[in-house]
Design a protein around this motif. Structure first.
Motif, PDB file in Angstrom:
ATOM      1  N   GLY A  50       0.802  -1.216   0.000  1.00 37.00           N
ATOM      2  CA  GLY A  50       0.000   0.000   0.000  1.00 37.00           C
ATOM      3  C   GLY A  50       0.837   1.270   0.000  1.00 37.00           C
ATOM      4  N   ARG A  51       2.126   1.151  -0.185  1.00 37.19           N
ATOM      5  CA  ARG A  51       3.020   2.309  -0.191  1.00 37.19           C
ATOM      6  C   ARG A  51       3.423   2.667  -1.621  1.00 37.19           C
ATOM      7  N   THR A  52       3.785   3.942  -1.804  1.00 37.83           N
ATOM      8  CA  THR A  52       4.249   4.421  -3.099  1.00 37.83           C
ATOM      9  C   THR A  52       5.520   5.247  -2.871  1.00 37.83           C
ATOM     10  N   PRO A  53       6.658   4.581  -2.644  1.00 39.16           N
ATOM     11  CA  PRO A  53       7.880   5.335  -2.380  1.00 39.16           C
ATOM     12  C   PRO A  53       8.426   6.012  -3.637  1.00 39.16           C
ATOM     13  N   ASN A  54       9.071   7.157  -3.444  1.00 33.88           N
ATOM     14  CA  ASN A  54       9.764   7.870  -4.506  1.00 33.88           C
ATOM     15  C   ASN A  54      11.206   7.394  -4.458  1.00 33.88           C
ATOM     16  N   LEU A  55      11.645   6.687  -5.498  1.00 33.71           N
ATOM     17  CA  LEU A  55      12.970   6.075  -5.495  1.00 33.71           C
ATOM     18  C   LEU A  55      13.784   6.511  -6.702  1.00 33.71           C
ATOM     19  N   ARG A  56      15.102   6.619  -6.531  1.00 36.90           N
ATOM     20  CA  ARG A  56      15.989   6.853  -7.660  1.00 36.90           C
ATOM     21  C   ARG A  56      16.054   5.556  -8.454  1.00 36.90           C
ATOM     22  N   THR A  57      15.945   5.661  -9.766  1.00 43.31           N
ATOM     23  CA  THR A  57      15.905   4.457 -10.596  1.00 43.31           C
ATOM     24  C   THR A  57      17.243   3.732 -10.669  1.00 43.31           C
ATOM     25  N   ASN A  58      18.322   4.367 -10.227  1.00 46.47           N
ATOM     26  CA  ASN A  58      19.621   3.698 -10.215  1.00 46.47           C
ATOM     27  C   ASN A  58      20.014   3.222  -8.814  1.00 46.47           C
ATOM     28  N   SER A  59      19.044   3.198  -7.894  1.00 44.67           N
ATOM     29  CA  SER A  59      19.346   2.813  -6.509  1.00 44.67           C
ATOM     30  C   SER A  59      19.037   1.342  -6.238  1.00 44.67           C
ATOM     31  N   PHE A  62      15.323   0.816  -5.371  1.00 45.34           N
ATOM     32  CA  PHE A  62      14.448   0.634  -6.534  1.00 45.34           C
ATOM     33  C   PHE A  62      14.443  -0.843  -6.947  1.00 45.34           C
ATOM     34  N   VAL A  63      15.617  -1.429  -7.027  1.00 45.01           N
ATOM     35  CA  VAL A  63      15.738  -2.840  -7.409  1.00 45.01           C
ATOM     36  C   VAL A  63      14.988  -3.720  -6.411  1.00 45.01           C
ATOM     37  N   GLU A  64      15.153  -3.452  -5.124  1.00 43.84           N
ATOM     38  CA  GLU A  64      14.503  -4.276  -4.101  1.00 43.84           C
ATOM     39  C   GLU A  64      12.991  -4.110  -4.117  1.00 43.84           C
ATOM     40  N   ASP A 103      19.731  -7.642 -14.957  1.00 49.32           N
ATOM     41  CA  ASP A 103      21.024  -8.113 -14.461  1.00 49.32           C
ATOM     42  C   ASP A 103      20.956  -8.540 -12.997  1.00 49.32           C
ATOM     43  N   ALA A 104      20.132  -7.845 -12.215  1.00 47.41           N
ATOM     44  CA  ALA A 104      19.985  -8.171 -10.794  1.00 47.41           C
ATOM     45  C   ALA A 104      18.966  -9.300 -10.564  1.00 47.41           C
TER      46      ALA A 104
END
Length: 108
Positions: A50-59, A62-64, A103-104
């Motif tokens: 239910g969350r919508t975090p603002n994440l850097r796409t190279n972080s 974001f991958v997690e 890749d991840a």
């Protein structure tokens, strides 16, 4: 993460409030990745938490976040969204973000 939500984040959440699933939808489809800042950031709609975090796409965060959604069975839809963003905005780096997730092994 702070307790206060940004005005844009609140608007994003309100936009999805009318749908049955509570997620942002466009023409009836849930959008998991909401691009920001020319592809440098994105809101990631996590319908499992239910969350919508603002994440850097190279972080790594974001991958997690994408990995957790893919584990819940949403990997193919997210991959299709990122491919669409890469085609629509070729200069925003979505192809690199998608390749980083592949890749991840975050998409399942």
């Amino acid at each position: 993460m702070s307790g206060k939500q940004s005005k844009t984040s609140r608007a994003s959440v309100r936009a999805g409030a009318g749908s049955a699933s509570g997620a942002v939808s466009v023409l009836g489809e849930v959008k998991y990745v909401i691009p920001l800042n020319g592809g440098k950031n994105a809101y990631v709609r996590n319908i499992t938490t239910g969350r919508t975090p603002n994440l850097r796409t190279n972080s790594d965060a974001f991958v997690e976040e994408i990995r957790s959604l893919a584990a819940a069975g949403h990997g193919a839809k997210i991959k299709a969204e990122l491919e669409s963003l890469a085609a629509e905005f070729p200069d925003h780096g979505w192809d690199a973000a998608l390749q980083r997730l592949v890749d991840a092994e975050a998409l399942g």
